[in-house]
Design an enzyme around this catalytic site. Structure first.
Site, short mmCIF file in Angstrom:
data_model
loop_
_atom_site.label_atom_id
_atom_site.label_comp_id
_atom_site.label_asym_id
_atom_site.label_seq_id
_atom_site.Cartn_x
_atom_site.Cartn_y
_atom_site.Cartn_z
N SER A 93 0.82 -1.21 0.00
CA SER A 93 0.00 0.00 0.00
C SER A 93 0.86 1.26 0.00
O SER A 93 0.46 2.30 -0.53
CB SER A 93 -0.92 0.00 1.23
OG SER A 93 -1.79 -1.11 1.20
N CYS A 99 2.90 -9.76 -8.77
CA CYS A 99 2.75 -9.22 -10.13
C CYS A 99 1.81 -10.13 -10.93
O CYS A 99 2.19 -11.23 -11.35
CB CYS A 99 4.11 -9.12 -10.80
SG CYS A 99 4.04 -8.36 -12.43
N GLU A 105 -8.18 1.88 -13.21
CA GLU A 105 -7.91 0.68 -12.42
C GLU A 105 -9.04 0.38 -11.45
O GLU A 105 -9.53 -0.76 -11.37
CB GLU A 105 -6.59 0.82 -11.64
CG GLU A 105 -6.27 -0.41 -10.81
CD GLU A 105 -4.99 -0.26 -10.00
OE1 GLU A 105 -4.53 -1.27 -9.44
OE2 GLU A 105 -4.47 0.87 -9.92
N ARG A 106 -9.49 1.37 -10.71
CA ARG A 106 -10.52 1.12 -9.70
C ARG A 106 -11.85 0.74 -10.32
O ARG A 106 -12.57 -0.12 -9.81
CB ARG A 106 -10.67 2.34 -8.80
CG ARG A 106 -9.44 2.58 -7.92
CD ARG A 106 -9.51 3.87 -7.16
NE ARG A 106 -8.27 4.10 -6.43
CZ ARG A 106 -7.90 5.27 -5.93
NH1 ARG A 106 -8.68 6.32 -6.06
NH2 ARG A 106 -6.76 5.39 -5.28
N GLN A 117 -23.03 -19.79 2.39
CA GLN A 117 -23.68 -20.30 3.59
C GLN A 117 -25.09 -20.79 3.28
O GLN A 117 -25.53 -21.83 3.79
CB GLN A 117 -23.72 -19.22 4.66
CG GLN A 117 -24.25 -19.74 6.00
CD GLN A 117 -24.20 -18.69 7.09
OE1 GLN A 117 -24.32 -17.50 6.82
NE2 GLN A 117 -24.03 -19.12 8.33
N GLY A 128 -25.07 -24.16 1.93
CA GLY A 128 -24.57 -25.20 2.83
C GLY A 128 -23.31 -25.84 2.28
O GLY A 128 -22.44 -25.19 1.70
N THR A 164 -6.29 -1.83 -0.86
CA THR A 164 -7.19 -2.52 0.06
C THR A 164 -8.41 -1.66 0.40
O THR A 164 -8.42 -0.44 0.17
CB THR A 164 -6.46 -2.85 1.38
OG1 THR A 164 -6.10 -1.61 2.02
CG2 THR A 164 -5.21 -3.67 1.13
N GLU A 182 -9.24 -0.75 3.26
CA GLU A 182 -8.82 0.25 4.25
C GLU A 182 -8.18 1.46 3.56
O GLU A 182 -8.42 2.62 3.96
CB GLU A 182 -7.82 -0.39 5.22
CG GLU A 182 -8.44 -1.43 6.16
CD GLU A 182 -8.75 -2.75 5.48
OE1 GLU A 182 -9.55 -3.52 6.04
OE2 GLU A 182 -8.20 -3.03 4.38
#
Length: 386
Positions: A131, A156, A239-240, A335, A338, A364, A366
């Protein structure tokens, strides 16, 4: 979001192609060495022949000149279809960097190559710099008419498939400085470069790169010397939004698959989808997916209106929302299915793996939250300044 006739036709054509070429699990396993690879050269060549790989590139280099909304539609559709074209993501990101900063010859080679199906990779992260891009230490030194690179890169993506790697290396200053970074064009056949695969839950996707006196010609510099950080920032919109679009497709695929499952799976004498707890849970997931889709495409439309404007808040929000939504949808879907959601004979476990890593790569969650907060003037304050 309203789409025009051309965009609707694009989505229909891509859906039809993916259904024919990679619509079944058996087809996808055959194309990916039983799921160990995330890229099929065979499928990729067919897409190149249809002109889809260069759709967002300038027409002068064999592209279609399409905008960001069109590219996001293509990415979401292929991701939802689970089409194994993992090499496209890094290739289009790298192509955009060359389009902005490359020399005429570099643009001709790279952009034309991507449109024809060549794969490109980009190397930024290092063992001590993920980061924190400013902490890069892999160094390129000028020696006579050459640049000599020494150091290591990691994580990479697609380097083992690529013809070239767009390397971000330090050419001046010291680790911790955003200045002094430069982009270089590195052939994967270059002497002194070793590409070593990293085993992950997703199969063969990422690599370590080792540079040992790797000599590059003087014209290997892409853009301006010591301006690599600024050049990287110019590509954040693309990119995002690419990563957000991919995860939209993943989330929608997981949702569609689990809805089909709960309609057919019976317990206590009735389909489990008739139980209120699952109906309400799925309603919430559908709402979250639609919220993410509206945000992604509104941001993509904003990019199309002002292609040279960097939108850190909007693109970080789109990446954050889409990836976190995909993670929630796939984990909830697993979930609800199952044991079947966990079994490798079904697609859900792979969708889970894809969604989890999406909140890590490309910045990330964050980091995205921190960027968004900074756009509102919210900065971390050190104790010494209080």
């Amino acid at each position: 979001m309203e789409y025009n006739d051309e965009q609707r036709s694009l989505v229909a054509a891509v859906q039809d192609f993916c259904r024919r070429e990679a619509g079944s699990r058996e087809q996808r396993l055959a194309l990916t060495d039983a799921g160990r690879e995330n890229h099929s050269p065979e499928l990729y060549r067919k897409m190149a022949d249809l002109g889809w790989l260069g759709m967002a590139l300038p027409e002068e280099f064999g592209g279609g000149g399409a905008g960001m909304v069109d590219l996001c539609l293509f990415l979401e559709t292929t991701s939802k279809a689970m089409a194994p074209i993992g090499g496209f993501t890094t290739s289009i990101i790298v192509a955009a960097a060359y389009e902005r900063f490359g020399s005429p010859e570099q643009k001709k080679v790279v952009l034309g190559g991507v449109a024809r199906g060549a794969i490109e990779a980009i190397a930024m992260s290092e063992p001590e710099a993920g980061s924190d891009v400013a902490n890069l230490s892999c160094r390129a030194e000028r020696r006579g008419d050459e640049w000599v690179v020494n150091g290591q890169k990691t994580w990479c993506s697609n380097a083992h498939l690529a013809e070239r790697i767009l390397l971000v290396a330090r050419t001046s200053g010291r680790a911790g400085d955003h200045s002094g970074l430069t982009m270089f064009q590195v052939p994967t056949t270059a002497a002194g470069l070793t590409v070593s695969g990293i085993d992950t839950m997703g199969g063969r996707e990422v690599n370590d790169l080792y540079f040992t006196d790797c000599a590059l010609p003087a014209d290997a510099v892409v853009g301006t010397l010591d301006a690599g950080w600024r050049q990287l920032m110019a590509g954040l919109n693309l990119e995002r939004l690419i990563l957000a679009s991919l995860m939209l497709g993943t989330a929608q695929r997981a949702f569609d698959d689990v809805v089909d499952y709960v309609k057919g799976r019976r317990q206590f004498g009735r389909p489990i989808g008739s139980f209120q707890v699952l109906r309400h849970r799925l309603a919430d997931l559908a709402t979250e997916i639609e919220c993410a889709r509206l945000l992604v495409y509104a941001t993509a439309a904003q990019v199309d209106r002002a292609p040279n404007t960097v939108l850190p808040r909007e693109t970080s929000m789109a990446k954050l929302k889409a990836t976190e939504t995909a993670r929630r949808v796939t984990l909830d879907a697993m979930q609800m299915m199952g044991g079947y959601g966990y079994a490798t004979e079904f697609d859900m476990e792979r969708l889970v793996r894809s969604s989890i890593v999406s909140t890590v790569y490309g910045g990330t969650s964050e980091i995205q939250r921190d960027i968004i907060a900074k756009t509102y003037g919210l900065h971390e304050v050190s104790r010494d300044s209080q």
